[in-house]
Design a protein around this motif. Structure first.
Motif, PDB file in Angstrom:
ATOM      1  N   ALA A  93       0.824  -1.203   0.000  1.00 54.44           N
ATOM      2  CA  ALA A  93       0.000   0.000   0.000  1.00 54.44           C
ATOM      3  C   ALA A  93       0.860   1.256   0.000  1.00 54.44           C
ATOM      4  O   ALA A  93       0.543   2.250  -0.667  1.00 54.44           O
ATOM      5  CB  ALA A  93      -0.938  -0.011   1.201  1.00 54.44           C
ATOM      6  N   THR A 111       0.973   4.104  -2.838  1.00 52.67           N
ATOM      7  CA  THR A 111       0.787   5.517  -2.503  1.00 52.67           C
ATOM      8  C   THR A 111       1.907   6.361  -3.089  1.00 52.67           C
ATOM      9  O   THR A 111       1.677   7.457  -3.627  1.00 52.67           O
ATOM     10  CB  THR A 111       0.735   5.685  -0.982  1.00 52.67           C
ATOM     11  N   ALA A 147      -2.868   3.031  -7.525  1.00 49.92           N
ATOM     12  CA  ALA A 147      -4.096   3.001  -6.716  1.00 49.92           C
ATOM     13  C   ALA A 147      -4.556   1.566  -6.477  1.00 49.92           C
ATOM     14  O   ALA A 147      -4.992   1.211  -5.375  1.00 49.92           O
ATOM     15  CB  ALA A 147      -5.195   3.805  -7.423  1.00 49.92           C
ATOM     16  N   TRP A 148      -4.434   0.718  -7.523  1.00 51.82           N
ATOM     17  CA  TRP A 148      -4.792  -0.691  -7.332  1.00 51.82           C
ATOM     18  C   TRP A 148      -3.860  -1.375  -6.339  1.00 51.82           C
ATOM     19  O   TRP A 148      -4.289  -2.234  -5.563  1.00 51.82           O
ATOM     20  CB  TRP A 148      -4.754  -1.426  -8.669  1.00 51.82           C
ATOM     21  N   MET A 192      -2.462   0.121  -3.814  1.00 54.62           N
ATOM     22  CA  MET A 192      -2.902   0.601  -2.498  1.00 54.62           C
ATOM     23  C   MET A 192      -4.090  -0.224  -1.987  1.00 54.62           C
ATOM     24  O   MET A 192      -4.099  -0.700  -0.852  1.00 54.62           O
ATOM     25  CB  MET A 192      -3.299   2.075  -2.584  1.00 54.62           C
ATOM     26  N   ILE A 193      -5.074  -0.388  -2.877  1.00 54.60           N
ATOM     27  CA  ILE A 193      -6.278  -1.140  -2.474  1.00 54.60           C
ATOM     28  C   ILE A 193      -5.927  -2.591  -2.148  1.00 54.60           C
ATOM     29  O   ILE A 193      -6.359  -3.149  -1.126  1.00 54.60           O
ATOM     30  CB  ILE A 193      -7.337  -1.076  -3.595  1.00 54.60           C
ATOM     31  N   PHE A 239      -3.943  -2.829   1.261  1.00 57.80           N
ATOM     32  CA  PHE A 239      -4.781  -2.708   2.449  1.00 57.80           C
ATOM     33  C   PHE A 239      -5.679  -3.937   2.621  1.00 57.80           C
ATOM     34  O   PHE A 239      -5.851  -4.433   3.740  1.00 57.80           O
ATOM     35  CB  PHE A 239      -5.637  -1.434   2.368  1.00 57.80           C
ATOM     36  N   ALA A 240      -6.238  -4.440   1.494  1.00 52.72           N
ATOM     37  CA  ALA A 240      -7.086  -5.630   1.589  1.00 52.72           C
ATOM     38  C   ALA A 240      -6.288  -6.841   2.046  1.00 52.72           C
ATOM     39  O   ALA A 240      -6.742  -7.630   2.894  1.00 52.72           O
ATOM     40  CB  ALA A 240      -7.741  -5.910   0.222  1.00 52.72           C
TER      41      ALA A 240
END
Length: 258
Positions: free
Chosen positions: A163, A167, A193-194, A196-197, A200-201
């Motif tokens: 992530a 960023t 951005a993908w 990052m997602i 976090f997931a």
């Protein structure tokens, strides 16, 4: 001649209509109720469905499609059927069994308190296990707990790192005003951005699974350890042989951990 034929046809049509009207009126006549007279002088206007050796089964007149009721013949004085026939019954000395809906009884559900929970079953197995078996079980769950902890820490760390990299990619693809420098930078920002997602997931998923696994297995290992302590049995013991070739001295060391 024409007038005579017309009158005959009219009379024939009239009689045909009369016969159809009578048939229709008869077919629409509702069925007369059956009257059951009980020994306490109660009269029931019902629609009888079946009469067997011991019971008379019927439905209520107000609900002909409803539930089926039954009454013992010993409680009946007479039955007057809808067609006018009357049937009488002799009195028999018997405990009264008044009419009640012929509905099967539902099975009695077992009390949930009688069910053995997995936690209680595990505790029973510990109490009946041998000390060697308890030590093996303790080692197993202790290892599983450590594995879950490693999985949680590694998954969380890897997700946070991914992530953070995503960023950084998004930030580097934009200028001071937050606009993309070029079309390639825009595509790079989307990939960031993908990341990052996904980071976090992944951190949430693997971290949660790992720490939950560590907690459950650690709890079981603690319960095994308490059972060993209650029996005054060591959790682990190690035998360490040693030999000194200079003086020919040999020894055997026993290390015990409670």
């Amino acid at each position: 001649m024409k007038i005579t034929m017309s009158w005959k046809k009219t009379r024939a049509v009239f009689f045909l209509l009369l016969l159809l009207s009578a048939h229709f009126t008869q077919s629409q006549t509702p069925r007369k109720p059956d009257v059951i007279t009980l020994r306490d002088a109660t009269q029931l206007e019902v629609v009888i469905q079946e009469v067997d050796d011991n019971f008379v089964k019927y439905r209520k007149l107000t609900d002909p499609e409803g539930p089926l009721f039954s009454v013992r013949k010993t409680e009946i004085v007479s039955i007057k059927y809808g067609n006018g026939d009357v049937e009488t019954f002799e009195a028999v000395l018997e405990v009264p069994g008044y009419y009640a809906p012929n509905i099967p009884k539902a099975p009695i559900a077992k009390s949930p308190s009688t069910a053995v929970t997995p936690k209680a079953r595990f505790q029973e197995e510990l109490q009946t296990a041998t000390p060697d078996r308890l030590r093996a079980v303790y080692k197993y769950y202790k290892g599983k707990s450590k594995g879950g902890m490693v999985m949680g820490i590694a998954g969380t760390s890897a997700g946070i790192l991914m992530a953070a990299i995503g960023t950084g990619i998004v930030v580097s693809a934009t200028d001071a005003n937050g606009n993309f420098k070029s079309y390639q930078d825009e595509k790079r920002a989307i990939r960031g951005a993908w990341m990052m997602i996904g980071g976090f997931a992944g951190a949430v998923t693997f971290g949660t699974v790992g720490f939950v696994k560590a907690g459950k297995n650690g709890s079981k290992a603690t319960r095994v350890r308490r059972e060993l302590i209650r029996r005054n049995e060591p959790i682990t013991f190690r035998i360490s042989p040693a030999y000194n070739p200079v003086n020919g001295y040999a020894r055997l060391a026993l290390s015990v951990q409670f």
